[in-house]
Structures are given as structure tokens and as C-alpha cells.
Motif scaffolding. Structure first.
Motif: not given
Length: 53
Positions: A19, A24-25, A27-29, A31-32
Motif C-alpha cells: 500500500g 498501489a499508485a 495499479a491505480a494509473s 485502472a484509470k
């Protein structure tokens, strides 16, 4: 009971490493990017479905 406490402590440490790290960053990018790709594909399929009728 102490065994379960140690297991949850280890799981919490692993979750904190993932985390607070760059995973995590990243995976977030991703996902976007995927969200926008699928949104464009949805709009294209919606428009092509409306034009066929």
C-alpha cells in the motif's frame, strides 16, 4: 489466539508494504487507463448499435 494475532500482523505488514509502495499508485494509473479505454469502446459500440437500426 497468539498465533492468529501473529498471522494478522504479518498480513498487515505485507499490505502496508504494497500500500505504501509504488505498487498501489501503479495499479491505480493502470485502472484509470483501462477505464477510459473501455469507456471509449462502450461509446463506439453504442453509437454503432444506434446507427444500424
Amino acid at each position: 489466539m497468539l498465533r492468529w494475532a501473529l498471522i494478522f500482523f504479518i498480513v498487515a505488514i505485507v499490505a502496508a508494504v504494497f500500500g505504501f509502495g509504488g505498487i498501489a499508485a501503479g495499479a491505480a494509473s493502470i485502472a484509470k487507463i483501462l477505464f477510459y479505454i473501455f469507456l471509449v469502446l462502450f461509446l463506439i459500440s453504442l453509437l454503432s448499435g444506434l446507427l444500424r437500426k
